[in-house]
Design a protein around this motif. Structure first.
Motif, short mmCIF file in Angstrom:
data_model
loop_
_atom_site.label_atom_id
_atom_site.label_comp_id
_atom_site.label_asym_id
_atom_site.label_seq_id
_atom_site.Cartn_x
_atom_site.Cartn_y
_atom_site.Cartn_z
N ALA A 14 0.83 -1.21 0.00
CA ALA A 14 0.00 0.00 0.00
C ALA A 14 0.87 1.26 0.00
N LEU A 15 1.97 1.23 0.73
CA LEU A 15 2.86 2.39 0.75
C LEU A 15 3.51 2.62 -0.60
N VAL A 16 3.88 1.55 -1.27
CA VAL A 16 4.44 1.69 -2.63
C VAL A 16 3.39 2.28 -3.56
N LEU A 17 2.16 1.81 -3.45
CA LEU A 17 1.08 2.36 -4.27
C LEU A 17 0.84 3.83 -3.93
N CYS A 18 0.93 4.19 -2.65
CA CYS A 18 0.75 5.59 -2.23
C CYS A 18 1.79 6.49 -2.89
N VAL A 19 3.03 6.05 -2.83
CA VAL A 19 4.11 6.85 -3.43
C VAL A 19 3.88 6.98 -4.93
N PHE A 20 3.51 5.91 -5.59
CA PHE A 20 3.25 5.95 -7.02
C PHE A 20 2.11 6.93 -7.34
N LEU A 21 1.03 6.85 -6.58
CA LEU A 21 -0.10 7.75 -6.82
C LEU A 21 0.28 9.21 -6.57
N MET A 22 1.06 9.44 -5.52
CA MET A 22 1.48 10.82 -5.23
C MET A 22 2.38 11.37 -6.33
N LEU A 23 3.29 10.54 -6.83
CA LEU A 23 4.18 11.00 -7.90
C LEU A 23 3.40 11.29 -9.18
N MET A 24 2.30 10.58 -9.38
CA MET A 24 1.47 10.81 -10.57
C MET A 24 0.52 12.00 -10.38
N GLY A 25 0.52 12.60 -9.19
CA GLY A 25 -0.31 13.77 -8.94
C GLY A 25 -1.71 13.43 -8.49
N ASN A 26 -1.97 12.21 -8.10
CA ASN A 26 -3.30 11.79 -7.65
C ASN A 26 -3.40 12.00 -6.14
N THR A 27 -4.42 12.74 -5.71
CA THR A 27 -4.59 13.00 -4.27
C THR A 27 -5.09 11.76 -3.52
N GLY A 28 -5.52 10.76 -4.23
CA GLY A 28 -5.95 9.52 -3.59
C GLY A 28 -4.80 8.81 -2.89
#
Length: 72
Positions: A30-44
């Motif tokens: 989940a943390l890896v997915l969080c970092v990926f989403l944040m880098l893509m600019g997704n606030t989710g």
């Protein structure tokens, strides 16, 4: 009649360790997915990060509380 509590059996301790490893693996994913989403600019990603931290913290507090109440 007061029945003394006995500690966890070896099987119960092994099960708790197994579930904690399982929980940590999913938290890491989940943390890896969080970092990926944040880098893509997704606030989710921030929402997922908060949920992951809350769930992992709750699990640690629950298991820690149970461990404290067990006789040594």
């Amino acid at each position: 009649m007061n029945v003394p509590q006995i500690g966890w059996s070896a099987g119960q301790r092994a099960a708790v360790k197994r579930w904690m490893v399982f929980t940590h693996l999913f938290a890491f994913a989940a943390l890896v997915l969080c970092v990926f989403l944040m880098l893509m600019g997704n606030t989710g990603g921030w929402v997922l990060l908060v949920l992951t931290v809350c769930i992992l913290g709750t699990v640690h507090m629950y298991v820690g509380d149970i461990k404290k109440r067990q006789p040594r």
